[in-house]
Design a protein around this motif. Sequence first.
Motif, short mmCIF file in Angstrom:
data_model
loop_
_atom_site.label_atom_id
_atom_site.label_comp_id
_atom_site.label_asym_id
_atom_site.label_seq_id
_atom_site.Cartn_x
_atom_site.Cartn_y
_atom_site.Cartn_z
N LYS A 450 16.82 -18.99 -3.80
CA LYS A 450 17.41 -19.66 -4.96
C LYS A 450 18.90 -19.36 -5.00
CE LYS A 450 17.92 -21.17 -9.31
NZ LYS A 450 17.07 -20.74 -10.41
N TYR A 451 19.67 -20.43 -4.94
CA TYR A 451 21.13 -20.31 -4.96
C TYR A 451 21.65 -20.86 -6.29
CZ TYR A 451 25.92 -21.96 -4.08
OH TYR A 451 27.26 -22.23 -4.16
N THR A 477 30.91 -16.05 -9.81
CA THR A 477 30.70 -15.96 -8.36
C THR A 477 29.30 -16.47 -8.02
OG1 THR A 477 29.97 -13.70 -8.70
CG2 THR A 477 32.25 -13.99 -8.00
N PRO A 478 29.08 -16.89 -6.75
CA PRO A 478 27.77 -17.43 -6.38
C PRO A 478 26.66 -16.38 -6.46
CG PRO A 478 29.40 -17.74 -4.61
CD PRO A 478 30.04 -16.89 -5.64
N GLN A 479 25.46 -16.85 -6.73
CA GLN A 479 24.31 -15.95 -6.75
C GLN A 479 23.23 -16.47 -5.81
OE1 GLN A 479 23.31 -14.77 -11.06
NE2 GLN A 479 24.65 -16.53 -11.30
N LYS A 495 26.13 -11.63 -1.25
CA LYS A 495 27.07 -10.95 -0.32
C LYS A 495 26.40 -10.63 1.01
CE LYS A 495 30.68 -9.38 -3.28
NZ LYS A 495 30.45 -8.81 -4.64
N GLU A 496 25.08 -10.42 0.99
CA GLU A 496 24.36 -10.11 2.24
C GLU A 496 24.18 -11.34 3.12
OE1 GLU A 496 20.53 -7.96 1.49
OE2 GLU A 496 21.48 -7.77 -0.49
N TYR A 497 24.14 -12.52 2.53
CA TYR A 497 23.80 -13.73 3.28
C TYR A 497 24.85 -14.83 3.07
CZ TYR A 497 19.15 -11.60 3.58
OH TYR A 497 18.10 -10.76 3.81
N PRO A 498 26.10 -14.55 3.48
CA PRO A 498 27.15 -15.55 3.22
C PRO A 498 26.88 -16.90 3.90
CG PRO A 498 27.94 -13.78 4.66
CD PRO A 498 26.61 -13.35 4.14
N ASN A 502 26.66 -20.54 2.08
CA ASN A 502 27.44 -21.74 2.49
C ASN A 502 26.54 -22.91 2.77
OD1 ASN A 502 29.90 -20.56 2.24
ND2 ASN A 502 30.05 -19.94 4.42
N ALA A 503 25.45 -22.66 3.46
CA ALA A 503 24.54 -23.76 3.81
C ALA A 503 23.95 -24.38 2.55
CB ALA A 503 23.42 -23.24 4.72
#
Length: 514
Positions: A450-451, A477-479, A495-498, A502-503
């Motif tokens: 979930k983004y 900031t993104p979550q 932060k672990e899965y930049p 992005n995708a």
Amino acid sequence: FISSSISRYSAILIGASSLFVGFSTSAAQQPASLQKPNVVIFYVDDLGYGDISPNGAIGVSTPNLDALASKGVNFSDAHSTASTCTPSRYSLLTGEHGFRQNAAILPGDAPALIRPGKATLPSMLQKAGYTTGVIGKWHLGLGDGSVDWNQDVKPGPLEIGFEYSFLLPATGDRVPTVYLEGHKVVNLERDDPIEVSYDHNVGERPTGVDNPELLRMKADLQHSQTIVNGISRIGSMSGGEAALWVDEEFPDVFSEKAVDFIVRSKHDPFFLFFSFQDIHVPRLPNERFKGKSTMGPRGDAIVQMDWVVGRVMQELKTQGVADNTLVIFTSDNGPVLDDGYDDMAAEMLGEHLPAGPFRGGKYSVFEGGTRVPMIVYWPGKSTHTRSNALISQVDIYASLAGLVKQPLAKNEAIDSLDVMDAFLGQSNNARTYLLEEAVGTLGLRKHNWKYIRAISKDKGLPNWLGNKDIEMGFELTPQLFDLTDDISEQTNRAKEYPALVNAMEEKIQQLIEK
Ligand code: NG6
Ligand code: CA
């Protein structure tokens, strides 16, 4: 042999039917295997995932939903498209995301959001031979702007594919507090015209601001304008005294209209969009439901809603059409406790979890905003199961179109996928991604990821969101959450899965530009 003679027979009817509106083939004349099912959508307002007993409700019992879930498909990952009403309803009826039409919570005098000429779920079903009706809350705007409630109120549902409509025009907490049947305000008297304004006071009726001693329920400032039935509302209204609704009569008024519609329509396949005012504020359940939950008016409104479902289901049986009816029960957005009136919803909650295990609620971008109850039942056709398929209400359109073999035009229901097998519990393959709209931002599911998009600083948030006591999920900031082991969206992994962030952001862009 049977099918070829039937198709010849219907070809003759189709030829003849150009003289009439719709088909007149009686369902009873067709063998069961060729009948198109009736479709009933029960659309509850502001009902959370955890608010029904099949999903673990504690403070309230919903026997009619238990009965539905004990035979049908009960979904654990089904979503409204948005965490507020208007965009969710827009999506359900058009197969498109609300942002495409800038759908936001509408004032009670807003123009029709779905414009005549737009393909809709009811117009698609109409083409497939259905009789179509909408009963209950609308909140999708009416008219062309500055609507005159004393004239024919249009365009509205009748101009976009519904043959019958009996509406609460906006919400229970907004004026005008009158019913609209077809184009007409019900019981309106000529010498007592209605005037409505959302920016200044009209007429002589007391308001919550000036006469709080007249109120049966305390309200916040936004809900403190014209008092009707002892409750102050959003917006100002004069006139129409004989047309005013009595909130406590909703369950009977709306269910009787549904009964009449079913009785009238049972010879054709029919589509009934039954859209509840429950359990939206103001919560004023009928006397006979008072005290039937341990949670005060909010819980009692759930009991009332369950009763209405039972009443309509009973009528399908009485009329002999239950076995050929596909029922979809769901909600337009997640739960809210205090939404402007002091009805003790928070104080009386006890151990009950309105959103179940999910974080946030109405207005949120967290799962609690859009992950809503959904039960689907079609006797003999749906499988009895609990499904964790990823389902969006925007897919009801294309799925029903597939079912009734109605081809969709290229620009029709562009966000909608045919996932009928998943709706019927026969497959877990529904969506791999799913968009969630909130007032301030967008969320995206990709399987169990979930983004949540960062909100833009300069846009800000509507100021009334501040006092709802709901976790919105809006951050600068993104979550990113992994729901596999974090169903309640507690640990931000962005932060672990930049690359994944992005995708998923790119996927949102693609969906928007579609
Ligand atoms: C908000 C109202 C709220 C509710 C909501 C719409 C205020 C402070 N709050 O603006 O009470 O009516 O709109 O709810 O005005 S919905 O379920 O129809 O989206
Ligand atoms: Ca709602």
